[in-house]
Design a protein around this motif. Structure first.
Motif, PDB file in Angstrom:
ATOM      1  N   LEU A  77       6.843  11.822  22.906  1.00  0.00           N
ATOM      2  CA  LEU A  77       6.220  10.862  21.993  1.00  0.00           C
ATOM      3  C   LEU A  77       5.691  11.561  20.751  1.00  0.00           C
ATOM      4  O   LEU A  77       5.041  12.603  20.852  1.00  0.00           O
ATOM      5  N   GLN A  78       5.941  10.963  19.606  1.00  0.00           N
ATOM      6  CA  GLN A  78       5.378  11.446  18.350  1.00  0.00           C
ATOM      7  C   GLN A  78       3.938  10.966  18.242  1.00  0.00           C
ATOM      8  O   GLN A  78       3.669   9.786  18.478  1.00  0.00           O
ATOM      9  N   GLY A  79       3.018  11.849  17.905  1.00  0.00           N
ATOM     10  CA  GLY A  79       1.632  11.454  17.691  1.00  0.00           C
ATOM     11  C   GLY A  79       1.474  10.766  16.351  1.00  0.00           C
ATOM     12  O   GLY A  79       2.447  10.567  15.609  1.00  0.00           O
ATOM     13  N   VAL A  80       0.265  10.385  16.036  1.00  0.00           N
ATOM     14  CA  VAL A  80      -0.036   9.758  14.748  1.00  0.00           C
ATOM     15  C   VAL A  80      -0.898  10.725  13.931  1.00  0.00           C
ATOM     16  O   VAL A  80      -1.604  11.567  14.485  1.00  0.00           O
ATOM     17  N   PRO A  81      -0.849  10.591  12.610  1.00  0.00           N
ATOM     18  CA  PRO A  81      -1.659  11.484  11.778  1.00  0.00           C
ATOM     19  C   PRO A  81      -3.149  11.187  11.937  1.00  0.00           C
ATOM     20  O   PRO A  81      -3.531  10.101  12.379  1.00  0.00           O
ATOM     21  N   PRO A  82      -4.005  12.128  11.543  1.00  0.00           N
ATOM     22  CA  PRO A  82      -5.457  11.933  11.693  1.00  0.00           C
ATOM     23  C   PRO A  82      -5.987  10.700  10.957  1.00  0.00           C
ATOM     24  O   PRO A  82      -6.964  10.102  11.387  1.00  0.00           O
ATOM     25  N   ASP A  83      -5.322  10.297   9.878  1.00  0.00           N
ATOM     26  CA  ASP A  83      -5.790   9.148   9.103  1.00  0.00           C
ATOM     27  C   ASP A  83      -5.069   7.853   9.481  1.00  0.00           C
ATOM     28  O   ASP A  83      -5.095   6.882   8.734  1.00  0.00           O
ATOM     29  N   TYR A  84      -4.460   7.809  10.652  1.00  0.00           N
ATOM     30  CA  TYR A  84      -3.716   6.624  11.096  1.00  0.00           C
ATOM     31  C   TYR A  84      -4.618   5.398  11.111  1.00  0.00           C
ATOM     32  O   TYR A  84      -5.739   5.428  11.602  1.00  0.00           O
ATOM     33  N   ASP A  85      -4.092   4.290  10.588  1.00  0.00           N
ATOM     34  CA  ASP A  85      -4.848   3.039  10.496  1.00  0.00           C
ATOM     35  C   ASP A  85      -4.105   1.955  11.276  1.00  0.00           C
ATOM     36  O   ASP A  85      -3.136   1.378  10.787  1.00  0.00           O
ATOM     37  N   VAL A  86      -4.552   1.679  12.483  1.00  0.00           N
ATOM     38  CA  VAL A  86      -3.892   0.696  13.326  1.00  0.00           C
ATOM     39  C   VAL A  86      -3.975  -0.711  12.721  1.00  0.00           C
ATOM     40  O   VAL A  86      -3.048  -1.515  12.865  1.00  0.00           O
ATOM     41  N   ALA A  87      -5.054  -1.012  12.013  1.00  0.00           N
ATOM     42  CA  ALA A  87      -5.166  -2.333  11.387  1.00  0.00           C
ATOM     43  C   ALA A  87      -4.077  -2.511  10.333  1.00  0.00           C
ATOM     44  O   ALA A  87      -3.452  -3.579  10.243  1.00  0.00           O
ATOM     45  N   ALA A  88      -3.818  -1.485   9.538  1.00  0.00           N
ATOM     46  CA  ALA A  88      -2.755  -1.558   8.525  1.00  0.00           C
ATOM     47  C   ALA A  88      -1.394  -1.725   9.187  1.00  0.00           C
ATOM     48  O   ALA A  88      -0.542  -2.476   8.711  1.00  0.00           O
ATOM     49  N   THR A  89      -1.185  -1.054  10.296  1.00  0.00           N
ATOM     50  CA  THR A  89       0.073  -1.200  11.033  1.00  0.00           C
ATOM     51  C   THR A  89       0.217  -2.629  11.545  1.00  0.00           C
ATOM     52  O   THR A  89       1.288  -3.232  11.443  1.00  0.00           O
ATOM     53  N   GLY A  90      -0.851  -3.187  12.083  1.00  0.00           N
ATOM     54  CA  GLY A  90      -0.820  -4.569  12.551  1.00  0.00           C
ATOM     55  C   GLY A  90      -0.494  -5.554  11.429  1.00  0.00           C
ATOM     56  O   GLY A  90       0.327  -6.465  11.607  1.00  0.00           O
ATOM     57  N   LYS A  91      -1.087  -5.351  10.270  1.00  0.00           N
ATOM     58  CA  LYS A  91      -0.816  -6.224   9.128  1.00  0.00           C
ATOM     59  C   LYS A  91       0.638  -6.115   8.682  1.00  0.00           C
ATOM     60  O   LYS A  91       1.288  -7.115   8.373  1.00  0.00           O
ATOM     61  N   ALA A  92       1.157  -4.889   8.664  1.00  0.00           N
ATOM     62  CA  ALA A  92       2.563  -4.691   8.251  1.00  0.00           C
ATOM     63  C   ALA A  92       3.518  -5.334   9.260  1.00  0.00           C
ATOM     64  O   ALA A  92       4.502  -5.969   8.883  1.00  0.00           O
ATOM     65  N   LEU A  93       3.213  -5.205  10.551  1.00  0.00           N
ATOM     66  CA  LEU A  93       4.043  -5.837  11.580  1.00  0.00           C
ATOM     67  C   LEU A  93       3.986  -7.357  11.475  1.00  0.00           C
ATOM     68  O   LEU A  93       5.004  -8.035  11.636  1.00  0.00           O
ATOM     69  N   ARG A  94       2.792  -7.893  11.236  1.00  0.00           N
ATOM     70  CA  ARG A  94       2.654  -9.340  11.068  1.00  0.00           C
ATOM     71  C   ARG A  94       3.500  -9.836   9.896  1.00  0.00           C
ATOM     72  O   ARG A  94       4.220 -10.819  10.006  1.00  0.00           O
ATOM     73  N   ALA A  95       3.432  -9.123   8.763  1.00  0.00           N
ATOM     74  CA  ALA A  95       4.197  -9.516   7.577  1.00  0.00           C
ATOM     75  C   ALA A  95       5.691  -9.424   7.842  1.00  0.00           C
ATOM     76  O   ALA A  95       6.451 -10.318   7.451  1.00  0.00           O
ATOM     77  N   ALA A  96       6.135  -8.377   8.525  1.00  0.00           N
ATOM     78  CA  ALA A  96       7.556  -8.210   8.829  1.00  0.00           C
ATOM     79  C   ALA A  96       8.051  -9.296   9.767  1.00  0.00           C
ATOM     80  O   ALA A  96       9.149  -9.825   9.612  1.00  0.00           O
ATOM     81  N   GLN A  97       7.226  -9.655  10.735  1.00  0.00           N
ATOM     82  CA  GLN A  97       7.610 -10.683  11.700  1.00  0.00           C
ATOM     83  C   GLN A  97       7.675 -12.058  11.034  1.00  0.00           C
ATOM     84  O   GLN A  97       8.520 -12.886  11.394  1.00  0.00           O
ATOM     85  N   ALA A  98       6.805 -12.292  10.082  1.00  0.00           N
ATOM     86  CA  ALA A  98       6.784 -13.571   9.392  1.00  0.00           C
ATOM     87  C   ALA A  98       8.009 -13.740   8.494  1.00  0.00           C
ATOM     88  O   ALA A  98       8.387 -14.858   8.150  1.00  0.00           O
ATOM     89  N   GLY A  99       8.613 -12.614   8.131  1.00  0.00           N
ATOM     90  CA  GLY A  99       9.853 -12.641   7.366  1.00  0.00           C
ATOM     91  C   GLY A  99       9.620 -12.811   5.936  1.00  0.00           C
ATOM     92  O   GLY A  99      10.164 -13.263   5.058  1.00  0.00           O
TER      93      GLY A  99
END
Length: 115
Positions: free
Chosen positions: A93-115
């Motif tokens: 498994l690849q780790g995440v960087p120290p400044d990883y922002d799970v909220a930003a990832t969630g927002k990007a996934l939501r936007a991608a899923q919405a199309g």
């Protein structure tokens, strides 16, 4: 970026001699790649869902080192001593960087899923 080898194992006692040989040999296969145990079948407190077995987590400096360790002649020479006797899964498994922002990832996934 840090990478991890994560194993979920379901050992069935009694363990055969091969497993002890594996355990006594694995660290020397990891040393050239900067691998170190983070978790090794420690006490598990299950807080959600069913669980059986034990976890092992090994940390490596990066994914290239983790892959190189797994593919190394030294590790492959002992791998079957575990896998032939203990059912389970092993993933890198690849780790995440120290400044990883799970909220930003969630927002990007939501936007991608919405199309």
């Amino acid at each position: 970026m840090t990478a991890y080898a994560l194993a979920h194992m379901t050992p069935q006692p009694p363990l055969p001699e091969d497993v002890f040989v594996y355990m006594e040999s694995i660290q020397e296969t990891m040393d050239p790649f900067g691998g170190r145990f983070i978790v090794h079948a420690s006490e598990t407190e299950v807080v959600e869902g069913p669980f059986d077995g034990a976890y092992v987590i090994i940390e490596f400096p990066d994914m290239d080192k983790a892959r190189a360790w797994y593919d190394s002649d030294a590790y492959q020479a002992i791998a079957a001593k575990r896998s032939d006797h203990i059912p389970g899964h092993l993933v890198l498994l690849q780790g995440v960087p120290p400044d990883y922002d799970v909220a930003a990832t969630g927002k990007a996934l939501r936007a991608a899923q919405a199309g």
